[in-house]
Design a protein around this motif. Structure first.
Motif, short mmCIF file in Angstrom:
data_model
loop_
_atom_site.label_atom_id
_atom_site.label_comp_id
_atom_site.label_asym_id
_atom_site.label_seq_id
_atom_site.Cartn_x
_atom_site.Cartn_y
_atom_site.Cartn_z
N VAL A 100 0.87 -1.18 0.00
CA VAL A 100 0.00 0.00 0.00
C VAL A 100 0.90 1.23 0.00
CG1 VAL A 100 -1.92 -1.11 1.21
CG2 VAL A 100 -0.13 0.05 2.53
N GLN A 101 0.29 2.38 -0.19
CA GLN A 101 1.07 3.60 -0.06
C GLN A 101 0.33 4.59 0.84
OE1 GLN A 101 1.95 4.70 -4.08
NE2 GLN A 101 -0.16 5.19 -4.62
N LEU A 102 1.09 5.21 1.71
CA LEU A 102 0.56 6.28 2.56
C LEU A 102 0.41 7.52 1.70
CD1 LEU A 102 -0.08 7.46 5.43
CD2 LEU A 102 2.36 7.97 5.60
N VAL A 103 -0.77 8.12 1.72
CA VAL A 103 -1.04 9.29 0.88
C VAL A 103 -1.16 10.53 1.76
CG1 VAL A 103 -2.62 10.32 -0.80
CG2 VAL A 103 -2.25 7.84 -0.79
N GLU A 104 -0.33 11.53 1.49
CA GLU A 104 -0.39 12.82 2.19
C GLU A 104 -0.35 13.93 1.14
OE1 GLU A 104 1.72 12.44 6.39
OE2 GLU A 104 3.11 11.87 4.81
N GLY A 105 -1.52 14.39 0.73
CA GLY A 105 -1.58 15.38 -0.34
C GLY A 105 -1.07 14.77 -1.64
N ASP A 106 -0.04 15.41 -2.23
CA ASP A 106 0.55 14.90 -3.46
C ASP A 106 1.65 13.87 -3.19
OD1 ASP A 106 -1.07 16.54 -4.98
OD2 ASP A 106 0.37 18.19 -5.02
N ASN A 107 2.00 13.68 -1.93
CA ASN A 107 3.10 12.78 -1.59
C ASN A 107 2.59 11.38 -1.28
OD1 ASN A 107 5.11 14.82 -1.77
ND2 ASN A 107 4.49 15.57 0.25
N THR A 108 3.36 10.38 -1.68
CA THR A 108 3.03 9.00 -1.36
C THR A 108 4.27 8.30 -0.81
OG1 THR A 108 3.56 8.26 -3.61
CG2 THR A 108 1.26 8.83 -3.14
N LEU A 109 4.04 7.32 0.04
CA LEU A 109 5.13 6.54 0.63
C LEU A 109 4.75 5.07 0.58
CD1 LEU A 109 7.85 6.49 2.22
CD2 LEU A 109 6.46 6.65 4.32
N LEU A 110 5.49 4.29 -0.19
CA LEU A 110 5.22 2.87 -0.34
C LEU A 110 5.49 2.13 0.96
CD1 LEU A 110 4.61 0.33 -2.01
CD2 LEU A 110 6.99 0.38 -2.81
N ILE A 111 4.54 1.26 1.33
CA ILE A 111 4.66 0.45 2.56
C ILE A 111 4.48 -1.02 2.21
CG2 ILE A 111 3.79 0.05 4.89
CD1 ILE A 111 4.84 2.89 4.54
N HIS A 112 5.48 -1.82 2.54
CA HIS A 112 5.35 -3.28 2.43
C HIS A 112 4.78 -3.75 3.77
CE1 HIS A 112 7.43 -7.36 1.38
NE2 HIS A 112 6.17 -7.49 1.70
N THR A 113 3.51 -4.12 3.76
CA THR A 113 2.82 -4.39 5.03
C THR A 113 3.25 -5.70 5.69
OG1 THR A 113 0.96 -5.47 3.90
CG2 THR A 113 0.79 -3.09 4.27
N HIS A 114 4.07 -6.49 5.00
CA HIS A 114 4.56 -7.74 5.59
C HIS A 114 6.01 -7.62 6.02
CE1 HIS A 114 1.27 -10.39 3.51
NE2 HIS A 114 0.78 -9.38 4.21
N ASN A 115 6.47 -6.38 6.18
CA ASN A 115 7.85 -6.15 6.62
C ASN A 115 7.82 -5.24 7.85
OD1 ASN A 115 10.38 -4.21 6.53
ND2 ASN A 115 11.01 -6.14 5.55
N SER A 116 8.43 -5.69 8.93
CA SER A 116 8.33 -4.96 10.20
C SER A 116 9.03 -3.60 10.15
CB SER A 116 8.91 -5.80 11.34
OG SER A 116 10.29 -6.06 11.13
N ASP A 117 10.13 -3.48 9.39
CA ASP A 117 10.81 -2.18 9.29
C ASP A 117 9.93 -1.16 8.58
OD1 ASP A 117 13.66 -2.55 10.34
OD2 ASP A 117 13.46 -4.27 8.99
N CYS A 118 9.22 -1.60 7.57
CA CYS A 118 8.31 -0.70 6.85
C CYS A 118 7.14 -0.29 7.74
CB CYS A 118 7.80 -1.37 5.59
SG CYS A 118 9.07 -1.68 4.35
N ILE A 119 6.65 -1.23 8.54
CA ILE A 119 5.56 -0.92 9.45
C ILE A 119 6.02 0.06 10.53
CG2 ILE A 119 3.95 -1.88 11.15
CD1 ILE A 119 3.48 -2.49 8.07
N ASN A 120 7.22 -0.13 11.02
CA ASN A 120 7.77 0.78 12.02
C ASN A 120 7.88 2.20 11.45
OD1 ASN A 120 9.14 1.17 14.70
ND2 ASN A 120 10.81 1.80 13.35
N MET A 121 8.31 2.29 10.18
CA MET A 121 8.41 3.58 9.49
C MET A 121 7.03 4.23 9.36
SD MET A 121 9.80 4.31 5.62
CE MET A 121 8.47 3.34 4.89
#
Length: 744
Positions: free
Chosen positions: A670-691
């Motif tokens: 999934v990607q976190l959406v903040e206005g025009d910005n997006t941040l890809l998140i691998h939901t099965h990875n703990s480092d990405c979840i921590n971020m």
């Protein structure tokens, strides 16, 4: 139903991240990111340089992290999260950003084939950041020889009003321009100086102009210096926003004015150093610091967050898209057109109402009309001002309701959302039948428009994500890259030339304004229109091609605002040929000129959820045939995951998040959406979840959106595949043909 009159330009711009999506997938494929893989990625020369150019300040911290100099575990984790964000960006986002992305020119053909050279080839162009150049110009002005030899011009925001002149000046506070409205009483001498300085005059020439029997040369010099200090007169040294590179142009001016060769040689050395940086695709901090130290020591420059602006163009082995994609986009354009209602910018509508009430059908000077005291101002609602109540603090009752506009389109979408959710589906399919009774209107759209699309491979086959088609000009999104290569420059020139052909009896004038020095990095565009309206921005076109704000008259014909140039006795169509969006803090005249671009027009056609849908916790993907209008979204209240912040064990946090994600049926990516910005998140990875958790911790809610590129292999380099964005541009062929018929 009217036929879609828009045809596609033969070229498009492809934007891709610098690193492949495979790189991200390999890095995050396990529950935790392997330290060896992480360190290998972040110590690569290209990534390190990209970080340095993005934020030299963070690069210092980044180096300490690499060298294991940070012992505080919490601080180290925060830095690691920031580094992971940069990794994610350079693997998944195509939006232009220094060395993190690149662009290229492609064309439509009979089949799709996009492939990098086996050994990737890039062309990079590095410039001094515009705020650095701005300070360099101001510092050069402290040199007496420079000040005496260069020309000074009348501030291009200055206008006459009653017995005084008014103009905009600025001061630098914390690295930002703070603009102020200033004034000066009219005198015989000041009027003469202002008139003469329009042509550009040296200080000595202006002194000679006012030296009389009762005014000595010393007094005249002090007076002219005071006019320079208060910015009624502005130097020709300054950053230009169109045309030639600002540093190159600065050197040309100094040569023309026969300034000390030592100064010119120094600037030419800066030029050479920048070219040397671009000869190698990868440079070290030392290479940049050598130039920075020269700028600081020899030209007294202060510290800047970043001294450089770099753009990158990729050379591809093949870069063609199947022209069937154009037909699909044109079909989508019809549906989006029907879904997009006509609208008018509220502040412009208010202005027109007040203008008509006061001036009726009169033609008035624009500078007078927009004056905040004697005129109407802009976006100020002068007719509702109540001075007697200004000092009273009145308590406004809290509203117990919200006023909303609900349309037939919203009704159709609501029914489909409810039906889809009831049946457990995650996709809404729109059809022609859904909008068969809706009119498609084409004459209220801009002459040229563009869209940014993504092409992805899903289980159902190749699909195109297209959310919006519009813009006041198709050149807006791509003009800033014209300096990279003639192929981009030619594409932009074709767009601008066609707009001129459609509007032959009118003047299209580019708005040249510098809201902030640093904004010049993406506002600058070398491709110029034939005419420009400079307003607190430097134009290097000949004076014959510049339209002064005092030359612009305004009137209303029916419900339409008309701007006319007195000099050319012709209607003016202002255009801002870049991607800058004026803010509420922007100067009124600039906002007005930008707003007037869409007078009696829609900015474009798009898919948009009504604000009511923000109360839904999930919104399905919206499709039409093989076009995706909106990606599936999860609107999450932070309270839903508040319990995760109370867990101290990282493994427990990860397990709880996975369980929570299953209840929402969150996809793997999934990607976190903040206005025009997006941040890809691998939901099965703990480092990405921590971020993710660290990023949203202080928010009330946040939006996650499905990420569609995980199976895409459209853009490759034979081994890896890359995310993609295509900027596709269209023109109104009917308008062009109507002009041709009229001419014949």
């Amino acid at each position: 139903m009217h036929k879609n009159p828009y045809q596609v330009f033969s070229n498009y711009i492809l934007r891709t991240p610098m690193f492949s999506l495979n790189s991200y997938n390999k890095l995050t494929k396990f529950d935790m990111i392997d330290e060896l893989s992480f360190n290998s990625f972040i110590t690569s020369s290209i990534f390190k340089e990209a970080i340095y150019l993005a934020s030299p300040e963070f690069f210092t911290i980044f180096e300490r992290y690499i060298n294991n100099d940070i012992k505080d575990s919490k601080k180290k984790q925060r830095i690691r999260n920031s580094i992971l964000k940069y990794i994610t960006r350079t693997c998944s986002r195509c939006t232009p950003f220094g060395l993190f992305t690149n662009c290229s020119v492609g064309s439509f053909s009979d089949k799709t084939e996009i492939q990098f050279e086996t050994s990737k080839m890039y062309k990079r162009v590095t410039r001094l950041s515009m705020d650095v150049l701005d300070e360099l110009c101001r510092n050069l002005l402290q040199n007496e020889e420079v000040k005496e030899k260069i020309k000074f011009y009348t501030n291009n925001s200055l206008y006459a009003l009653s017995n005084q002149f008014r103009y905009i000046s600025y001061e630098i506070q914390n690295g930002k321009r703070i603009y102020n409205l200033d004034g000066a009483v009219k005198t015989e001498y000041l009027e003469a100086i202002i008139e003469e300085a329009k042509k550009g005059k040296s200080i000595d020439e202006l002194i000679t102009l006012i030296v009389k029997d009762n005014i000595t040369k010393t007094e005249a010099k002090e007076y002219i210096s005071a006019l320079v200090d208060c910015q009624i007169l502005v130097p020709e040294l300054g950053i230009n926003l169109t045309g030639k590179n600002s540093l190159d142009h600065l050197i040309d001016i100094l040569k023309l004015r026969h300034i000390d060769s030592n100064i010119i040689n120094r600037l030419q050395q800066y030029q050479k150093s920048l070219l040397n940086l671009d000869e190698n695709f990868s440079n070290t901090k030392i290479d940049y610091n050598l130039l920075i130290e020269q700028l600081k020591n020899k030209d007294s420059l202060s510290n800047h967050k970043s001294f450089f602006q770099t753009d990158v163009m990729a050379t591809l082995q093949s870069n063609v898209l199947d022209k069937s994609i154009v037909h699909q986009l044109k079909k989508a354009m019809v549906i989006l057109n029907k879904m997009s209602l006509p609208y008018e910018i509220e502040r412009l509508a208010n202005f027109k109402r007040i203008f008509k009430k006061r001036f009726e059908s009169q033609e008035v000077a624009l500078s007078y009309v927009l004056d905040t005291e004697l005129g109407l101002g802009y976006d100020m609602a002068k007719d509702t001002i109540t001075p007697l109540l200004d000092d009273l603090k009145l308590t406004q009752p809290k509203k117990l309701y919200k006023s909303i506009i609900w349309t037939e389109v919203d009704e159709i979408l609501l029914k489909k959302v409810l039906f889809t959710l009831k049946n457990g589906s995650k996709i809404i399919e729109l059809t022609h039948d859904d909008f068969k009774d809706f009119e498609s209107k084409w004459d209220d759209l801009p002459d040229t428009i563009s869209t940014v699309i993504e092409i992805v491979n899903l289980e159902s086959g190749s699909q195109i994500f297209c959310n919006m088609i519009g813009g006041s000009s198709a050149a807006n999104l791509i003009s800033r890259f014209s300096h990279l290569d003639s192929s981009i420059d030619n594409h932009v020139s074709q767009i601008l030339s066609l707009e001129e052909s459609i509007n032959q009896e009118k003047i299209i004038a580019d708005i040249v304004h510098l809201p902030q020095s640093k904004a010049g990095n993406f506002i600058y565009r070398p491709t110029q229109r034939s005419y420009e309206i400079p307003y607190l921005g430097k134009s290097i076109l000949s004076s014959k091609r510049q339209i002064d704000i005092n030359d612009i008259m305004i009137s209303m014909h029916g419900e339409e605002i008309i701007l006319r140039s007195k000099k050319f006795n012709c209607q003016i169509l202002p255009r801002l040929t870049n991607a800058h969006v004026p803010s509420s803090q922007s100067l009124p005249l600039y906002r007005f000129l930008c707003d007037i671009q869409l007078e009696k027009k829609r900015e474009g056609v798009c898919f948009k959820w009504h604000s009511l849908f923000n109360s839904f916790s999930f919104l399905p993907r919206v499709t039409f045939q093989n076009i995706i209008f909106s990606k599936a979204k999860w609107i999450i209240n932070i309270l839903e995951i508040q319990h995760l912040y109370k867990l101290s064990n990282k493994d427990d946090v990860f397990k709880e998040f996975l369980d929570w994600g299953k209840t929402l049926e969150l996809p793997k990516y999934v990607q976190l959406v903040e206005g025009d910005n997006t941040l890809l998140i691998h939901t099965h990875n703990s480092d990405c979840i921590n971020m993710l958790l660290a990023t949203v911790k202080n928010k009330k809610s946040f939006v996650l959106e499905e990420f569609l590129f995980h199976n895409t292999n459209l853009v490759t380099d034979n081994r890896d595949f890359f995310c993609n964005e295509f900027v596709v541009s269209f023109f109104n062929n009917k308008k062009l043909k109507d002009i041709e018929i009229k001419e014949n």
